[in-house]
Design a protein around this motif. Structure first.
Motif, PDB file in Angstrom:
ATOM      1  N   GLY A  13      -1.011  63.300  70.866  1.00  0.00           N
ATOM      2  CA  GLY A  13       0.324  62.562  70.547  1.00  0.00           C
ATOM      3  C   GLY A  13      -0.200  61.053  70.601  1.00  0.00           C
ATOM      4  N   ILE A  14      -1.291  60.560  71.348  1.00  0.00           N
ATOM      5  CA  ILE A  14      -1.987  59.314  71.579  1.00  0.00           C
ATOM      6  C   ILE A  14      -2.316  59.000  70.161  1.00  0.00           C
ATOM      7  N   LEU A  15      -3.048  59.804  69.583  1.00  0.00           N
ATOM      8  CA  LEU A  15      -3.659  59.610  68.211  1.00  0.00           C
ATOM      9  C   LEU A  15      -2.616  59.360  67.241  1.00  0.00           C
ATOM     10  N   LYS A  16      -1.562  60.206  67.324  1.00  0.00           N
ATOM     11  CA  LYS A  16      -0.566  60.347  66.402  1.00  0.00           C
ATOM     12  C   LYS A  16       0.414  58.854  66.541  1.00  0.00           C
ATOM     13  N   GLU A  17       0.075  58.199  67.812  1.00  0.00           N
ATOM     14  CA  GLU A  17       0.958  57.015  67.824  1.00  0.00           C
ATOM     15  C   GLU A  17       0.396  55.874  67.276  1.00  0.00           C
ATOM     16  N   GLN A  18      -1.172  55.958  67.381  1.00  0.00           N
ATOM     17  CA  GLN A  18      -1.734  55.088  66.175  1.00  0.00           C
ATOM     18  C   GLN A  18      -1.607  54.992  64.966  1.00  0.00           C
ATOM     19  N   GLU A  19      -1.600  56.316  64.428  1.00  0.00           N
ATOM     20  CA  GLU A  19      -1.436  56.643  62.943  1.00  0.00           C
ATOM     21  C   GLU A  19      -0.044  56.232  62.507  1.00  0.00           C
ATOM     22  N   ALA A  20       0.994  56.116  63.365  1.00  0.00           N
ATOM     23  CA  ALA A  20       2.307  55.893  62.978  1.00  0.00           C
ATOM     24  C   ALA A  20       2.272  54.236  62.918  1.00  0.00           C
ATOM     25  N   GLY A  21       1.349  53.429  63.200  1.00  0.00           N
ATOM     26  CA  GLY A  21       1.557  52.230  62.943  1.00  0.00           C
ATOM     27  C   GLY A  21       1.293  50.970  64.083  1.00  0.00           C
ATOM     28  N   ALA A  22       1.066  51.697  65.360  1.00  0.00           N
ATOM     29  CA  ALA A  22       0.668  50.942  66.411  1.00  0.00           C
ATOM     30  C   ALA A  22      -0.821  50.553  66.403  1.00  0.00           C
ATOM     31  N   LYS A  23      -1.002  49.441  66.914  1.00  0.00           N
ATOM     32  CA  LYS A  23      -2.282  48.800  67.097  1.00  0.00           C
ATOM     33  C   LYS A  23      -3.046  49.660  68.066  1.00  0.00           C
ATOM     34  N   MET A  24      -4.589  49.861  67.702  1.00  0.00           N
ATOM     35  CA  MET A  24      -5.302  50.588  68.550  1.00  0.00           C
ATOM     36  C   MET A  24      -5.532  50.069  69.815  1.00  0.00           C
ATOM     37  N   VAL A  25      -5.623  48.832  70.040  1.00  0.00           N
ATOM     38  CA  VAL A  25      -5.725  48.031  71.363  1.00  0.00           C
ATOM     39  C   VAL A  25      -4.909  48.268  72.167  1.00  0.00           C
ATOM     40  N   ASP A  26      -3.314  48.246  71.353  1.00  0.00           N
ATOM     41  CA  ASP A  26      -2.246  48.082  72.314  1.00  0.00           C
ATOM     42  C   ASP A  26      -2.114  49.571  72.833  1.00  0.00           C
ATOM     43  N   VAL A  27      -2.392  50.754  72.181  1.00  0.00           N
ATOM     44  CA  VAL A  27      -2.203  52.114  72.526  1.00  0.00           C
ATOM     45  C   VAL A  27      -3.178  52.378  73.648  1.00  0.00           C
ATOM     46  N   CYS A  28      -4.461  51.770  73.395  1.00  0.00           N
ATOM     47  CA  CYS A  28      -5.529  52.218  74.476  1.00  0.00           C
ATOM     48  C   CYS A  28      -5.063  51.387  75.549  1.00  0.00           C
ATOM     49  N   ARG A  29      -4.275  50.203  75.694  1.00  0.00           N
ATOM     50  CA  ARG A  29      -4.054  49.501  76.862  1.00  0.00           C
ATOM     51  C   ARG A  29      -2.572  50.261  77.701  1.00  0.00           C
ATOM     52  N   LYS A  30      -1.834  50.853  76.562  1.00  0.00           N
ATOM     53  CA  LYS A  30      -0.614  51.485  77.187  1.00  0.00           C
ATOM     54  C   LYS A  30      -1.138  52.695  77.966  1.00  0.00           C
ATOM     55  N   HIS A  31      -2.093  53.572  77.595  1.00  0.00           N
ATOM     56  CA  HIS A  31      -2.673  54.875  78.069  1.00  0.00           C
ATOM     57  C   HIS A  31      -3.684  54.695  78.989  1.00  0.00           C
ATOM     58  N   GLY A  32      -4.175  53.543  79.247  1.00  0.00           N
ATOM     59  CA  GLY A  32      -5.406  53.447  80.216  1.00  0.00           C
ATOM     60  C   GLY A  32      -6.720  53.893  79.744  1.00  0.00           C
ATOM     61  N   ILE A  33      -7.093  53.722  78.444  1.00  0.00           N
ATOM     62  CA  ILE A  33      -7.998  54.362  78.036  1.00  0.00           C
ATOM     63  C   ILE A  33      -8.974  53.292  77.405  1.00  0.00           C
ATOM     64  N   SER A  34     -10.393  53.632  77.152  1.00  0.00           N
ATOM     65  CA  SER A  34     -11.457  52.611  76.684  1.00  0.00           C
ATOM     66  C   SER A  34     -11.266  52.797  74.776  1.00  0.00           C
ATOM     67  N   ASP A  35     -11.722  51.776  74.359  1.00  0.00           N
ATOM     68  CA  ASP A  35     -11.833  51.953  72.923  1.00  0.00           C
ATOM     69  C   ASP A  35     -12.917  52.985  72.627  1.00  0.00           C
ATOM     70  N   ALA A  36     -13.832  53.191  73.444  1.00  0.00           N
ATOM     71  CA  ALA A  36     -14.680  54.220  73.068  1.00  0.00           C
ATOM     72  C   ALA A  36     -14.319  55.526  73.245  1.00  0.00           C
ATOM     73  N   THR A  37     -13.406  55.895  74.313  1.00  0.00           N
ATOM     74  CA  THR A  37     -12.702  57.184  74.457  1.00  0.00           C
ATOM     75  C   THR A  37     -11.888  57.353  73.201  1.00  0.00           C
ATOM     76  N   PHE A  38     -11.131  56.419  72.865  1.00  0.00           N
ATOM     77  CA  PHE A  38     -10.311  56.583  71.703  1.00  0.00           C
ATOM     78  C   PHE A  38     -10.804  56.980  70.484  1.00  0.00           C
ATOM     79  N   TYR A  39     -12.003  56.461  70.233  1.00  0.00           N
ATOM     80  CA  TYR A  39     -12.929  56.924  68.979  1.00  0.00           C
ATOM     81  C   TYR A  39     -13.404  57.956  69.095  1.00  0.00           C
ATOM     82  N   LYS A  40     -13.828  58.370  70.103  1.00  0.00           N
ATOM     83  CA  LYS A  40     -14.503  59.917  70.489  1.00  0.00           C
ATOM     84  C   LYS A  40     -13.385  60.841  70.088  1.00  0.00           C
TER      85      LYS A  40
END
Length: 88
Positions: A13-40
């Motif tokens: 769901g988090i990945l689909k949020e970013q694919e829908a057009g949200a910025k990666m930084v905003d999605v990471c901040r919203k869910h409390g995850i790091s950039d590295a976690t998102f890319y992993k």
């Protein structure tokens, strides 16, 4: 191994949020995850559906169980070889 606080469904769901057009930084901040976690997560679950992720998890669990069984069988085999090589 440390358990994730997110389920596979939530991760997808988090990945689909970013694919829908949200910025990666905003999605990471919203869910409390790091950039590295998102890319992993994106490398592992990118382009997957929830059903595929559940199937992947089931296969990983089965693979771990089979590896454990193989290790136990190899240990038993080594013990039997050692016992049979001794002269009585």
């Amino acid at each position: 191994m440390k358990r994730s606080r997110f389920t596979e469904e939530q991760i997808i769901g988090i990945l689909k949020e970013q694919e829908a057009g949200a910025k990666m930084v905003d999605v990471c901040r919203k869910h409390g995850i790091s950039d590295a976690t998102f890319y992993k997560w994106k490398a592992k679950y990118g382009g997957m559906e929830v059903s595929e992720a559940k199937r992947l998890k089931a296969l990983e669990d089965e693979n771990a169980r089979l590896k454990k069984l193989q290790a136990e069988a190899m240990l038993d085999n080594a013990v039997l070889k050692e016992i049979s090589s001794k002269k009585w």
